[in-house]
Write an enzyme that holds these catalytic residues in place. Structure first.
Site, PDB file in Angstrom:
ATOM      1  N   ARG A 181      -2.812 -10.142   5.020  1.00  0.00           N
ATOM      2  CA  ARG A 181      -3.315 -10.302   3.651  1.00  0.00           C
ATOM      3  C   ARG A 181      -2.257  -9.720   2.725  1.00  0.00           C
ATOM      4  O   ARG A 181      -1.999  -8.519   2.760  1.00  0.00           O
ATOM      5  CB  ARG A 181      -4.639  -9.543   3.530  1.00  0.00           C
ATOM      6  CG  ARG A 181      -5.282  -9.581   2.161  1.00  0.00           C
ATOM      7  CD  ARG A 181      -6.536  -8.713   2.148  1.00  0.00           C
ATOM      8  NE  ARG A 181      -7.175  -8.709   0.846  1.00  0.00           N
ATOM      9  CZ  ARG A 181      -6.802  -7.927  -0.177  1.00  0.00           C
ATOM     10  NH1 ARG A 181      -5.811  -7.081  -0.033  1.00  0.00           N
ATOM     11  NH2 ARG A 181      -7.449  -7.996  -1.317  1.00  0.00           N
ATOM     12  N   LYS A 202       0.828  -1.203   0.000  1.00  0.00           N
ATOM     13  CA  LYS A 202       0.000   0.000   0.000  1.00  0.00           C
ATOM     14  C   LYS A 202       0.864   1.257   0.000  1.00  0.00           C
ATOM     15  O   LYS A 202       2.009   1.258   0.430  1.00  0.00           O
ATOM     16  CB  LYS A 202      -0.988  -0.032   1.174  1.00  0.00           C
ATOM     17  CG  LYS A 202      -2.143  -1.017   0.878  1.00  0.00           C
ATOM     18  CD  LYS A 202      -3.237  -1.020   1.907  1.00  0.00           C
ATOM     19  CE  LYS A 202      -4.330  -2.020   1.461  1.00  0.00           C
ATOM     20  NZ  LYS A 202      -5.268  -2.341   2.526  1.00  0.00           N
TER      21      LYS A 202
END
Ligand code: PMM
Length: 251
Positions: A238, A207
């Site tokens: 994840r 991210k």
């Protein structure tokens, strides 16, 4: 700690650039993840990239259901990353076991009761609005307190809808209506999320808050963050790269 492998079956995913946007490629990548020791494969057909437009239900179905049917044959645990009750139901019927709802039941009023009826484990992520609007929603008095209290509301709603406590997993939703500092504040206070008494899932993989312009260049930072979180009592991460996370956790 479990490693959930990301399989975005979308042409516009923010981290894998839509490289697995067709059936064959998605199944191929899933088999690679299986060989790498993945615990759960998280299959999604709708991008949640900041600014992304929604996809139609038919489009979402067409992307994820054939892949789930194919992968269910291998016996791997599958989660369906969707905000729609109808997609969640079809996915569970096609062989998925877990519902991963980034909206924590807010996007679709039918989601929580559907999850309760299906008796499937349900991941409730902290969310404030659709991708198109989420940057403007990143305003908090105290991000840790606010996210915890908003997650508590989602937990209450889930329990009221009939989802049992043992089926609930929570996720603070890194990058969703949060700027970089908000994400780091949450990570620094991860013990407070663990103390809520539910398994905690963290999705930090590649991210933007990890720095750099290119998601692929955020891999080392992702692994380092997983190592840091691995002693915090969280339930799972994840991630895109299963093998390197499995190796890092083994070390
Ligand atoms: N992040 C994305 C999508 N789904 N689900 C959960 N539970 N937690 C997350 O942080 C999360 C998610 C967006 O990331 P991607 O486009 O790289 O899949």
């Amino acid at each position: 700690m479990i490693v959930m492998g990301i399989l975005n079956v979308t042409p516009d995913s923010f981290a894998d650039g839509g490289r697995h946007n067709d059936f064959e490629a998605a199944v191929h990548r899933a088999h690679e993840m299986l060989a790498e020791g993945v615990d759960i494969i998280d299959i999604g057909g709708e991008s949640t990239k900041p600014g992304a437009e929604r996809v139609s239900e038919a489009e979402e179905f067409g992307r994820v259901i054939p892949v789930i049917k194919e992968l269910a044959k291998s016996g791997v645990r599958i989660s369906i990353d969707t905000m729609r009750a109808s997609t969640a139901k079809a996915a569970i019927e096609a062989g998925a076991q877990i519902i991963n709802d980034v909206s924590g039941g807010l996007a679709d009023p039918g989601m929580l009761t559907t999850a309760a009826q299906l008796q499937a484990p349900y991941i409730a992520m902290h969310w404030r609005g659709h991708s198109k609007d989420m940057n403007s929603l990143a305003v908090y008095d105290d991000v840790v307190k606010d996210v915890i209290s908003e997650l508590q509301e989602r937990i209450s709603a889930a329990l009221d809808a009939g989802i049992t406590k043992d089926k609930l997993i929570i996720d603070p939703g890194l990058g969703f209506a949060k700027d970089a500092q908000h994400n780091w504040d949450i990570i620094d206070s991860i013990d407070q999320f663990v103390a809520m008494g539910y398994p905690v899932l963290i999705g930090a993989s590649r991210k933007r808050f990890l720095g750099g312009d290119n998601p692929d260049e955020r891999e080392a930072a992702t692994i380092r963050l997983t190592k840091r979180l691995s002693t915090s009592g969280i339930w799972g991460v994840r991630v895109h790269s299963v093998k390197s996370h499995k190796d890092a956790l083994k070390v």
